[in-house]
Design a protein around this motif. Structure first.
Motif, PDB file in Angstrom:
ATOM      1  N   VAL A 117       9.534  65.269  54.274  1.00 36.92           N
ATOM      2  CA  VAL A 117      10.891  64.881  54.513  1.00 36.92           C
ATOM      3  C   VAL A 117      11.603  64.357  53.280  1.00 36.92           C
ATOM      4  O   VAL A 117      10.807  63.871  52.160  1.00 36.92           O
ATOM      5  CB  VAL A 117      10.731  63.868  55.710  1.00 36.92           C
ATOM      6  CG1 VAL A 117      10.435  64.520  57.084  1.00 36.92           C
ATOM      7  CG2 VAL A 117      10.104  62.615  55.145  1.00 36.92           C
ATOM      8  N   PRO A 118      12.785  64.107  53.490  1.00 30.66           N
ATOM      9  CA  PRO A 118      13.554  63.558  52.392  1.00 30.66           C
ATOM     10  C   PRO A 118      13.210  62.105  51.800  1.00 30.66           C
ATOM     11  O   PRO A 118      13.108  61.385  52.620  1.00 30.66           O
ATOM     12  CB  PRO A 118      15.100  63.639  52.540  1.00 30.66           C
ATOM     13  CG  PRO A 118      15.021  64.691  53.702  1.00 30.66           C
ATOM     14  CD  PRO A 118      13.850  64.675  54.388  1.00 30.66           C
ATOM     15  N   PHE A 119      13.276  61.743  50.557  1.00 30.27           N
ATOM     16  CA  PHE A 119      13.129  60.397  50.204  1.00 30.27           C
ATOM     17  C   PHE A 119      14.402  59.975  49.821  1.00 30.27           C
ATOM     18  O   PHE A 119      15.549  60.709  50.302  1.00 30.27           O
ATOM     19  CB  PHE A 119      12.291  60.537  48.776  1.00 30.27           C
ATOM     20  CG  PHE A 119      11.842  59.177  48.209  1.00 30.27           C
ATOM     21  CD1 PHE A 119      10.854  58.454  48.674  1.00 30.27           C
ATOM     22  CD2 PHE A 119      12.542  58.687  46.871  1.00 30.27           C
ATOM     23  CE1 PHE A 119      10.479  57.365  48.293  1.00 30.27           C
ATOM     24  CE2 PHE A 119      11.936  57.484  46.563  1.00 30.27           C
ATOM     25  CZ  PHE A 119      11.060  56.564  47.232  1.00 30.27           C
ATOM     26  N   ALA A 120      14.687  58.707  49.684  1.00 31.18           N
ATOM     27  CA  ALA A 120      15.955  58.076  49.586  1.00 31.18           C
ATOM     28  C   ALA A 120      16.164  57.388  48.157  1.00 31.18           C
ATOM     29  O   ALA A 120      16.188  56.119  48.371  1.00 31.18           O
ATOM     30  CB  ALA A 120      16.453  57.192  50.797  1.00 31.18           C
ATOM     31  N   PRO A 121      16.142  58.206  46.979  1.00 31.62           N
ATOM     32  CA  PRO A 121      16.304  57.520  45.788  1.00 31.62           C
ATOM     33  C   PRO A 121      17.584  56.760  45.624  1.00 31.62           C
ATOM     34  O   PRO A 121      18.620  57.229  45.941  1.00 31.62           O
ATOM     35  CB  PRO A 121      15.928  58.687  44.901  1.00 31.62           C
ATOM     36  CG  PRO A 121      16.700  59.841  45.517  1.00 31.62           C
ATOM     37  CD  PRO A 121      16.322  59.629  46.915  1.00 31.62           C
ATOM     38  N   THR A 122      17.619  55.680  44.930  1.00 30.17           N
ATOM     39  CA  THR A 122      18.698  55.169  44.250  1.00 30.17           C
ATOM     40  C   THR A 122      18.947  54.743  42.983  1.00 30.17           C
ATOM     41  O   THR A 122      17.771  54.901  42.421  1.00 30.17           O
ATOM     42  CB  THR A 122      19.061  53.972  45.345  1.00 30.17           C
ATOM     43  OG1 THR A 122      20.434  53.397  45.195  1.00 30.17           O
ATOM     44  CG2 THR A 122      18.137  52.795  45.273  1.00 30.17           C
ATOM     45  N   GLU A 133      19.973  57.193  52.566  1.00 30.91           N
ATOM     46  CA  GLU A 133      18.861  56.556  53.543  1.00 30.91           C
ATOM     47  C   GLU A 133      19.211  57.081  54.885  1.00 30.91           C
ATOM     48  O   GLU A 133      18.037  57.545  55.554  1.00 30.91           O
ATOM     49  CB  GLU A 133      18.883  55.079  53.483  1.00 30.91           C
ATOM     50  CG  GLU A 133      18.634  54.706  52.004  1.00 30.91           C
ATOM     51  CD  GLU A 133      18.765  53.080  51.922  1.00 30.91           C
ATOM     52  OE1 GLU A 133      17.938  52.468  50.926  1.00 30.91           O
ATOM     53  OE2 GLU A 133      19.505  52.370  52.809  1.00 30.91           O
ATOM     54  N   ALA A 134      20.413  56.897  55.598  1.00 30.30           N
ATOM     55  CA  ALA A 134      20.645  57.348  56.807  1.00 30.30           C
ATOM     56  C   ALA A 134      20.094  58.727  57.083  1.00 30.30           C
ATOM     57  O   ALA A 134      19.595  59.172  58.138  1.00 30.30           O
ATOM     58  CB  ALA A 134      21.918  57.219  57.175  1.00 30.30           C
ATOM     59  N   LYS A 135      20.577  59.656  55.972  1.00 32.35           N
ATOM     60  CA  LYS A 135      20.356  61.183  56.257  1.00 32.35           C
ATOM     61  C   LYS A 135      18.831  61.395  56.160  1.00 32.35           C
ATOM     62  O   LYS A 135      18.145  62.356  57.126  1.00 32.35           O
ATOM     63  CB  LYS A 135      20.889  61.807  55.157  1.00 32.35           C
ATOM     64  CG  LYS A 135      20.760  63.433  55.211  1.00 32.35           C
ATOM     65  CD  LYS A 135      21.472  64.126  54.263  1.00 32.35           C
ATOM     66  CE  LYS A 135      21.557  65.650  54.324  1.00 32.35           C
ATOM     67  NZ  LYS A 135      22.311  66.092  53.074  1.00 32.35           N
ATOM     68  N   ALA A 136      18.051  60.571  55.467  1.00 33.14           N
ATOM     69  CA  ALA A 136      16.600  60.795  55.025  1.00 33.14           C
ATOM     70  C   ALA A 136      15.823  60.324  56.541  1.00 33.14           C
ATOM     71  O   ALA A 136      14.926  60.833  57.067  1.00 33.14           O
ATOM     72  CB  ALA A 136      16.069  59.988  53.889  1.00 33.14           C
ATOM     73  N   LEU A 137      16.188  59.157  56.824  1.00 35.30           N
ATOM     74  CA  LEU A 137      15.707  58.584  58.146  1.00 35.30           C
ATOM     75  C   LEU A 137      15.963  59.536  59.613  1.00 35.30           C
ATOM     76  O   LEU A 137      15.181  59.638  60.384  1.00 35.30           O
ATOM     77  CB  LEU A 137      16.312  57.160  58.263  1.00 35.30           C
ATOM     78  CG  LEU A 137      15.814  56.210  57.216  1.00 35.30           C
ATOM     79  CD1 LEU A 137      16.442  54.957  57.356  1.00 35.30           C
ATOM     80  CD2 LEU A 137      14.257  55.863  57.399  1.00 35.30           C
ATOM     81  N   GLU A 138      17.018  60.202  59.409  1.00 37.37           N
ATOM     82  CA  GLU A 138      17.404  61.101  60.386  1.00 37.37           C
ATOM     83  C   GLU A 138      16.557  62.340  60.665  1.00 37.37           C
ATOM     84  O   GLU A 138      15.965  62.593  61.395  1.00 37.37           O
ATOM     85  CB  GLU A 138      19.155  61.587  60.398  1.00 37.37           C
ATOM     86  CG  GLU A 138      19.282  62.482  61.415  1.00 37.37           C
ATOM     87  CD  GLU A 138      20.883  62.924  61.247  1.00 37.37           C
ATOM     88  OE1 GLU A 138      20.977  63.454  62.341  1.00 37.37           O
ATOM     89  OE2 GLU A 138      21.594  62.627  60.260  1.00 37.37           O
ATOM     90  N   THR A 139      16.012  62.791  59.350  1.00 36.15           N
ATOM     91  CA  THR A 139      15.277  63.909  59.233  1.00 36.15           C
ATOM     92  C   THR A 139      13.877  63.520  59.888  1.00 36.15           C
ATOM     93  O   THR A 139      13.228  64.201  60.363  1.00 36.15           O
ATOM     94  CB  THR A 139      15.475  64.471  57.647  1.00 36.15           C
ATOM     95  OG1 THR A 139      16.706  64.838  57.609  1.00 36.15           O
ATOM     96  CG2 THR A 139      14.386  65.779  57.630  1.00 36.15           C
ATOM     97  N   LEU A 140      13.603  62.182  59.256  1.00 38.32           N
ATOM     98  CA  LEU A 140      12.217  61.583  59.497  1.00 38.32           C
ATOM     99  C   LEU A 140      12.059  61.556  60.994  1.00 38.32           C
ATOM    100  O   LEU A 140      11.033  61.844  61.777  1.00 38.32           O
ATOM    101  CB  LEU A 140      12.175  60.444  58.867  1.00 38.32           C
ATOM    102  CG  LEU A 140      10.738  59.585  59.438  1.00 38.32           C
ATOM    103  CD1 LEU A 140       9.585  60.535  58.989  1.00 38.32           C
ATOM    104  CD2 LEU A 140      10.711  58.503  58.408  1.00 38.32           C
ATOM    105  N   ALA A 141      13.291  61.117  61.590  1.00 43.97           N
ATOM    106  CA  ALA A 141      13.197  60.762  63.062  1.00 43.97           C
ATOM    107  C   ALA A 141      13.120  62.183  63.950  1.00 43.97           C
ATOM    108  O   ALA A 141      12.191  62.098  64.858  1.00 43.97           O
ATOM    109  CB  ALA A 141      14.410  60.122  63.456  1.00 43.97           C
TER     110      ALA A 141
END
Length: 377
Positions: A117-122, A133-141
């Motif tokens: 799943v996507p990481f959320a680099p900054t 982060e929201a997009k990565a967490l949505e994919t994880l969910a």
């Protein structure tokens, strides 16, 4: 070659160099396990010794898989969730959860089932981090919704991905990942092989996230880089699932040099030196120097996405591809080595990972050399 570590190694060598850690124990291993669990805090209290970072991850994956079998629950929990860009080592389980790095495509048919799943680099000045982060967490969910009851564990490198390009994330992202996993009853593994022992500014990276994993993997800085050693530390309830009179419940994993007394003694002394040498203060000083330097770095036309995490400084080369061993990265590596700097770009990412004993003058020299190298591109 810290004098205290050299002395410890010599002393231990005169007492006990090695014994197979099978049915035996010894003082250095007991002291190290005790000191580590005191630093980690309850309920991370059971230490399994192995030899290197890859193996500590391999052990964690095997523990997570067997945990569910031993509990007679979730017999189909044979999947794992990992992150794109993650690197966890080169053994088969570690390769599987590191498939998102792209390093192990050749072995795809031999690897266990992993959902990347996507990481959320900054980075400094990132105005879109919350959306990332929201997009990565949505994919994880969504992944958990689909595969959660088949998933044994999720594994992540807290605060930064190393070989994946020195990609840093915020503590809040780690917190939310853990929350999603825990709500689904999925075990959480933190791979702190690279992040542990001060690299991110705290002794362990997850201490900045105010969460604890179910299993944590530690190596590299464990012995101050002097000797190979690693541990996988588990919570009590995971350990308890392996207890019993039937050997089939045991974790049947062991190496000849597991818990080597020489390495364990050095690791004990290294932990003591964090206090005696005020190592975390040294790391804070390195970070402060990074923060002063990054202002001028960010203005460079060949630099984008500058970022800092503890003693780490990284940035991307503007207009360059991210391919590992790219032409630009090899040219820079060779240039820096010729000038006396061990600076090894990862694709289009240039980074500094200085030793904690570096002086301000040496660090300033590294900054100057880093900028001069960009002029060859």
């Amino acid at each position: 070659s810290h004098p205290a570590l050299v002395e410890t190694l010599a002393k231990q060598g005169a007492e006990l160099c090695h014994v197979m850690f099978s049915g035996f124990t010894h003082e250095p291993a007991v002291r190290l396990a005790t000191n580590l669990t005191e630093q980690l805090g309850a309920p991370l209290s059971k230490v399994f010794f192995s030899d290197n970072g890859s193996t500590s991850v391999e052990v964690a994956l095997k523990i997570a898989f067997q945990y569910w079998r031993n509990k007679k629950e979730g017999k189909n929990r044979s999947h794992f969730i990992a992150f794109e860009g993650a690197y966890h080592g080169d053994t088969f389980g570690a390769m599987a959860v590191g498939k998102g790095s792209g390093f192990f495509n050749l072995y795809e048919d031999l690897l266990c089932q992993v959902h990347a799943v996507p990481f959320a680099p900054t980075f400094i000045g990132d105005n879109e981090v919350e959306q990332t982060e929201a997009k990565a967490l949505e994919t994880l969910a969504n992944t958990i919704d689909q595969y959660g009851d088949q998933t044994a564990a999720i594994i992540i490198e807290p605060l930064f991905q190393g070989a994946g390009g020195m990609r840093f994330c915020r503590p809040v992202f780690i917190q939310q990942v853990v929350e999603l996993a825990r709500n689904a009853g999925i075990l959480v593994i933190f791979d702190e092989v690279a992040a542990g022992f001060g690299r991110t500014g705290s002794l362990f990276a997850h201490q900045q996230c105010d969460v604890q994993p179910d299993l944590i993997c530690l190596s590299k800085g464990l012995t101050a880089g002097m000797l190979p050693l690693s541990v996988t530390v588990a919570k009590d309830d995971i350990f308890d699932a392996f207890l019993g009179d039937d050997f089939s419940k045991a974790l049947a994993h062991g190496h000849s040099f597991t818990a080597n007394p020489l390495a364990a003694a050095v690791a004990v002394r290294s932990l003591e030196l964090f206090e005696e040498d005020k190592t975390l203060e040294k790391i804070a000083r390195i970070k402060s120097n990074h923060e002063k330097f990054v202002a001028s770095l960010a203005r460079h036309d060949k630099v984008e996405k500058p970022r800092i995490c503890g003693s780490l400084l990284a940035f991307d080369l503007a207009g360059q591809t991210g391919a590992y061993k790219s032409e630009a990265s090899v040219r820079l590596r060779d240039h820096y080595l010729a000038k006396g700097f061990n600076i090894r770009p990862l694709g289009n990412t240039v980074y500094l990972m200085p030793p904690y004993c570096i002086s301000d003058q040496q660090l300033s020299s590294a900054y100057d050399g880093l900028l001069l190298g960009l002029e060859i591109l």
